[in-house]
Design an enzyme around this catalytic site. Structure first.
Site, PDB file in Angstrom:
ATOM      1  N   SER A  33      24.227  10.420 -32.030  1.00 40.81           N
ATOM      2  CA  SER A  33      24.438  10.633 -33.553  1.00 40.81           C
ATOM      3  C   SER A  33      23.004   9.175 -34.361  1.00 40.81           C
ATOM      4  O   SER A  33      23.104   8.653 -35.073  1.00 40.81           O
ATOM      5  CB  SER A  33      25.499  10.082 -33.906  1.00 40.81           C
ATOM      6  N   MET A  65      22.901   5.187 -20.683  1.00 36.99           N
ATOM      7  CA  MET A  65      23.993   4.581 -19.830  1.00 36.99           C
ATOM      8  C   MET A  65      23.943   4.944 -18.705  1.00 36.99           C
ATOM      9  O   MET A  65      24.147   5.298 -17.752  1.00 36.99           O
ATOM     10  CB  MET A  65      24.949   5.779 -20.016  1.00 36.99           C
ATOM     11  N   SER A  93      27.744  -3.911 -31.893  1.00 38.11           N
ATOM     12  CA  SER A  93      26.965  -4.934 -32.000  1.00 38.11           C
ATOM     13  C   SER A  93      25.536  -4.288 -31.097  1.00 38.11           C
ATOM     14  O   SER A  93      25.457  -3.341 -30.718  1.00 38.11           O
ATOM     15  CB  SER A  93      27.347  -6.326 -30.626  1.00 38.11           C
ATOM     16  N   LEU A 137      25.059  -6.000 -17.564  1.00 34.47           N
ATOM     17  CA  LEU A 137      26.150  -5.000 -18.544  1.00 34.47           C
ATOM     18  C   LEU A 137      26.227  -5.530 -19.756  1.00 34.47           C
ATOM     19  O   LEU A 137      26.567  -6.702 -19.584  1.00 34.47           O
ATOM     20  CB  LEU A 137      27.329  -4.683 -17.382  1.00 34.47           C
ATOM     21  N   ASP A 138      25.832  -5.412 -21.011  1.00 37.86           N
ATOM     22  CA  ASP A 138      25.878  -5.489 -22.138  1.00 37.86           C
ATOM     23  C   ASP A 138      26.250  -7.605 -22.528  1.00 37.86           C
ATOM     24  O   ASP A 138      26.900  -7.718 -22.975  1.00 37.86           O
ATOM     25  CB  ASP A 138      27.450  -4.655 -22.656  1.00 37.86           C
ATOM     26  N   GLN A 166      29.860   2.771 -38.778  1.00 36.48           N
ATOM     27  CA  GLN A 166      29.275   1.100 -39.067  1.00 36.48           C
ATOM     28  C   GLN A 166      28.122   1.074 -38.409  1.00 36.48           C
ATOM     29  O   GLN A 166      27.235   1.148 -39.008  1.00 36.48           O
ATOM     30  CB  GLN A 166      30.323   0.506 -38.651  1.00 36.48           C
TER      31      GLN A 166
END
Ligand code: GAR
Length: 227
Positions: free
Chosen positions: A18, A95, A141, A149-150, A178
């Site tokens: 999306s 992922m 974010s 990771l992230d 958002q």
């Protein structure tokens, strides 16, 4: 009149796509100066690939399960991506944790979107964890990607309230709506040259970003220390 160069973009996905769709839509209606050159999924047959096909964008599958290890998978992934000579590679619901070799190869041109107000809630199940922690707000974010990771420097965030009666699905839907504004904004700034990714540094309007930018009510401001 300033001429904004179109960014050559490759999007990596693992599923629904999306966020990809939001970017494809804005590219198609001319509000986002990007050319989506390829969409690559490590999971075959996912909805995001169909979205790419519908937009006339090459939709490629590279199933990580067909490789001996992550290093072999990534070296094929790099070859595939580099055929399209991208200015920018974005992870949009991709992922897989990436190795240093991959993140170094794309240093300064690799972004990820994560559904939390980083550094809070790295990893999976962010909405459930935000609810369990009794947070009053949550969000998403955009950050540059390193091999942890992230964890790369955060560029911009969007915040949403957590409302009484929320469950992880209602909260995820509020955040996702958002997210669809957030990625295009970051990409637009890159195209305009307002945002520059310089190794581990993030520059915005020529200044080193010390805190993430915030996207609020259709405007952008630098947090608490803004003049
Ligand atoms: C999005 O919520 C994105 O933030 C998240 O996966 C979802 C993908 O949705 N990414 C991560 O959790 C990465 N750590 P989409 O496929 O509909 O864009």
């Amino acid at each position: 009149m300033s001429i904004v160069q179109k960014i050559r973009l490759v999007v990596l996905i693992s599923g629904r796509g999306s966020n990809l769709q939001a970017i494809l839509d804005q590219a198609a209606n001319g509000t986002l100066p990007v050319e989506v050159n390829a969409v690559i999924s490590n999971r075959p047959g996912v909805l995001g690939l169909k979205r790419a096909q519908q937009a006339g964008v090459p939709a490629l599958e590279l199933d990580h399960r067909g490789f001996a290890d992550q290093t072999c998978f990534e070296s094929s992934l790099i070859k595939l991506i580099d055929r399209y000579k991208p200015d920018l590679v974005i992870l949009a619901g991709f992922m897989r944790i990436l190795t240093v070799a991959f993140t170094k190869h794309y240093q300064g041109r690799l972004l990820n979107i994560h559904p939390s107000l980083l550094p809070k809630f790295r990893g999976l199940h962010t909405h459930e964890r935000a609810l369990a922690a009794r947070e009053v707000e949550h969000g998403a974010s955009i950050h540059t990607v390193n091999a942890e990771l992230d964890s790369g420097p955060v560029i911009i965030q969007v915040r949403v309230p957590i409302l009484l009666g929320d469950d992880h699905l209602t909260l995820a839907a509020r955040v996702l709506e958002q997210e669809h504004r957030l990625y295009p904004k970051a990409i637009q700034w890159l195209a305009e040259g307002r945002l520059k990714l310089d190794k581990e540094l993030v520059l915005f309007d020529g200044y080193q970003l010390e805190k993430p930018l915030q996207l609020e009510n259709n405007s952008v401001y630098i947090r608490s220390d803004a003049p």
